[in-house]
Scaffold this motif. Structure first.
Motif, short mmCIF file in Angstrom:
data_model
loop_
_atom_site.label_atom_id
_atom_site.label_comp_id
_atom_site.label_asym_id
_atom_site.label_seq_id
_atom_site.Cartn_x
_atom_site.Cartn_y
_atom_site.Cartn_z
N LEU A 38 10.59 -27.76 3.92
CA LEU A 38 11.60 -27.53 4.97
C LEU A 38 12.96 -28.05 4.55
O LEU A 38 13.99 -27.48 4.89
N ASN A 39 12.96 -29.14 3.78
CA ASN A 39 14.22 -29.76 3.36
C ASN A 39 15.06 -28.85 2.46
O ASN A 39 16.22 -29.13 2.21
N PHE A 40 14.45 -27.80 1.95
CA PHE A 40 15.16 -26.88 1.07
C PHE A 40 15.34 -25.52 1.72
O PHE A 40 15.91 -24.61 1.14
N SER A 41 14.80 -25.34 2.91
CA SER A 41 14.75 -24.00 3.50
C SER A 41 16.03 -23.68 4.26
O SER A 41 16.87 -24.55 4.47
N SER A 42 16.15 -22.45 4.70
CA SER A 42 17.45 -21.93 5.13
C SER A 42 17.81 -22.21 6.58
O SER A 42 18.95 -22.00 6.97
N ILE A 106 22.67 -14.08 6.54
CA ILE A 106 23.39 -14.08 5.25
C ILE A 106 22.88 -15.25 4.41
O ILE A 106 22.79 -16.38 4.88
N THR A 107 22.53 -14.95 3.14
CA THR A 107 22.00 -15.98 2.25
C THR A 107 23.15 -16.72 1.56
O THR A 107 24.31 -16.27 1.63
N PRO A 241 23.47 -20.92 5.08
CA PRO A 241 22.87 -22.06 4.36
C PRO A 241 23.55 -22.27 3.02
O PRO A 241 24.03 -21.32 2.41
N THR A 242 23.59 -23.52 2.58
CA THR A 242 24.16 -23.85 1.27
C THR A 242 23.01 -23.88 0.27
O THR A 242 21.84 -23.71 0.63
N VAL A 247 20.87 -28.71 5.13
CA VAL A 247 21.10 -29.54 6.33
C VAL A 247 20.30 -29.00 7.53
O VAL A 247 19.61 -29.78 8.20
N PRO A 248 20.34 -27.69 7.83
CA PRO A 248 19.52 -27.24 8.96
C PRO A 248 18.03 -27.46 8.74
O PRO A 248 17.29 -27.78 9.68
#
Ligand SMILES: Cc1cc2nc3c(=O)[nH]c(=O)nc-3n(C[C@H](O)[C@H](O)[C@H](O)COP(=O)(O)OP(=O)(O)OC[C@H]3O[C@@H](n4cnc5c(N)ncnc54)[C@H](O)[C@@H]3O)c2cc1C
Length: 409
Positions: A38-42, A106-107, A241-242, A247-248
């Motif tokens: 989750l810490n890497f997800s969008s 948007i990615t 997302p970055t 962060v989300p």
């Protein structure tokens, strides 16, 4: 120590399973080894990719028999999708998403991607609602979000995309070390007046935009900083997302964990379950690295350990195995067959995972363990990147396993 349910793994699948059980008053323990994906997800969850005009049901019907959605059954999936959205809402996580069809987000590369459920503040459109003119906002010196690249990708889709760069005084001390200038650290300093000043700077540059697109670096503990800048901006705005960390995604993880603990659940972090005691076709207890001879006992055990990325599955040259108990794993062929040399093609290894029956119960040497379940990316049968069913499989299987356990009581 005796619990009703012990969940091994505190990612999306484990947390949603545990919260569903704890909401019904059950005494639950989560033991989790490390950071979840989750810490890497969008900040958006994918259920399944659909073709133009195709419904979720039609797309699910084409999945192979061993896919987790097929095991759960098409008739349950609609209700489970609604349950996931409601459960997130009770954890203070507001989402948007139609129960029956995908929207687009948007990615970080400026591409459009289908998705099922998005945090409310992230970009979300139906294709016919795409903005005509956007302003993509860059933060000076932040390398994990490339506004020019995103604007160029959007331009190729016929969206007029301008960029602007804003300087944020509060991030100055992060600049002393490039590795500190990351999304999560920026989110820690972007609060209160820093946000208001940023909004003023953006408002000056956004006169022509229909929509302002911002890097998702607001609100790591709660969504108020994200809501604050949206309120302060004079044009509609949404977040993209970055690059990792997200962060989300981190906020999602934290809010779910908080919800679980508020319901009376116990979360043991940074500990690894390494073995289990099995007797008469049931797991009696598990052991962890940090708790010596302590036996953690429960009526039910849920394996929510993720896939290779999270060490839920491991590989040697000649086998794929589940490291805690050596549970039965579905995989085919030998090492050379597991990968497709074309990195963009479907990768066989992604569908490998722990074998279960239709109730998601696991087995050991061909014998079903009556009180042990697998959920999430640990499950076999999904090809998440090809089918676009990543977070959906985790969320839905977690809630479904809880339902099975509750129905047995
Ligand atoms: C980089 C990346 C980005 C992604 N982005 C998205 C996205 O934007 N949208 C989407 O829908 N999906 C995304 N996914 C897919 C993601 O895997 C799912 O969305 C979902 O979050 C997975 O949850 P999970 O609970 O199944 O597994 P995981 O998130 O992998 O969690 C498993 C947890 O179990 C713990 N664990 C493992 N073994 C043990 C043990 N022996 N003892 C104790 N704990 C253990 C791990 O430390 C980890 O915390 C992404 C995946 C990756 C890798």
């Amino acid at each position: 120590m005796k619990y009703d349910d012990i969940i091994i793994g505190g990612g999306l699948s484990g947390l949603l399973c545990a919260i569903s059980l704890a909401e019904k008053g059950r005494k639950c323990l989560i033991i989790s080894q490390g950071q979840s994906t989750l810490n890497f997800s969008s900040g958006s969850l994918e259920f399944i990719n659909t073709r133009e005009g195709e419904s979720f049901e039609q797309a699910v019907a084409q999945l192979p028999a061993g896919h987790p959605y097929q095991k759960i059954g098409a008739d349950r999936l609609t209700a489970l999708r609604a349950s996931v959205a409601q459960l997130l809402g009770r954890a203070g996580i507001d989402t948007v998403g139609d129960k029956e069809r995908n929207h687009w987000r948007i990615t970080p590369f400026g591409a459009l991607k289908q998705t099922w459920l998005s945090l409310e503040e992230m970009t979300h459109f139906q294709k016919e609602e795409l903005p005509r003119r956007v302003l993509v906002v860059d933060i000076t010196g932040f390398l994990d979000f490339n506004a020019t690249f995103i604007a160029s990708s959007l331009g190729k889709m016929g969206i007029k995309a301008d960029t602007c760069e804003v300087y944020v005084q509060e991030t100055e001390r992060l600049r002393e070390n490039d590795s500190e200038f990351r999304s999560a650290n920026i989110a820690h300093v972007l609060d209160g007046y820093a946000i208001d000043r940023l909004a003023c700077a953006i408002n000056e540059k956004a006169a022509d935009a229909d929509l302002i697109l911002l890097p998702a670096v607001f609100g790591i503990e709660k969504d108020e900083p994200a809501r604050r800048i949206l309120r302060m901006l004079k044009k509609p705005a949404a977040f993209i997302p970055t690059m990792s960390p997200s962060v989300p995604g981190i906020r999602l993880q934290r809010l779910l964990k908080q919800r679980f603990i508020a319901l009376g659940g116990l979360f043991i972090n940074a500990d690894t379950v390494f073995s289990a005691d099995v007797a008469d076709g049931r797991i009696a207890s598990v052991h962890t690295l940090n708790h010596g001879t302590t036996r953690f006992e429960a009526d039910n055990f849920i394996f929510a350990c993720g896939s290779f990325f999270s060490n839920g599955l491991k590989a040697t040259k000649d086998k794929i195995y589940e490291p805690i108990l050596g549970l039965d794993v579905d995989f085919e062929g030998s090492h050379g067959d597991w990968f497709n040399p074309d990195v963009y093609a479907e990768q066989p290894y992604m569908s490998f995972g722990v074998h279960t029956d239709n109730k998601l119960r696991v087995s050991l040497a061909g014998k079903t363990l009556e009180n042990a379940y697998a959920v999430g990316q640990l499950l076999s049968g999904a090809s998440p990147i090809k089918s676009g069913c990543t977070g959906g499989v985790s969320a839905i299987s977690g809630v479904y396993a809880a339902e099975i356990i509750l129905n047995q009581q």
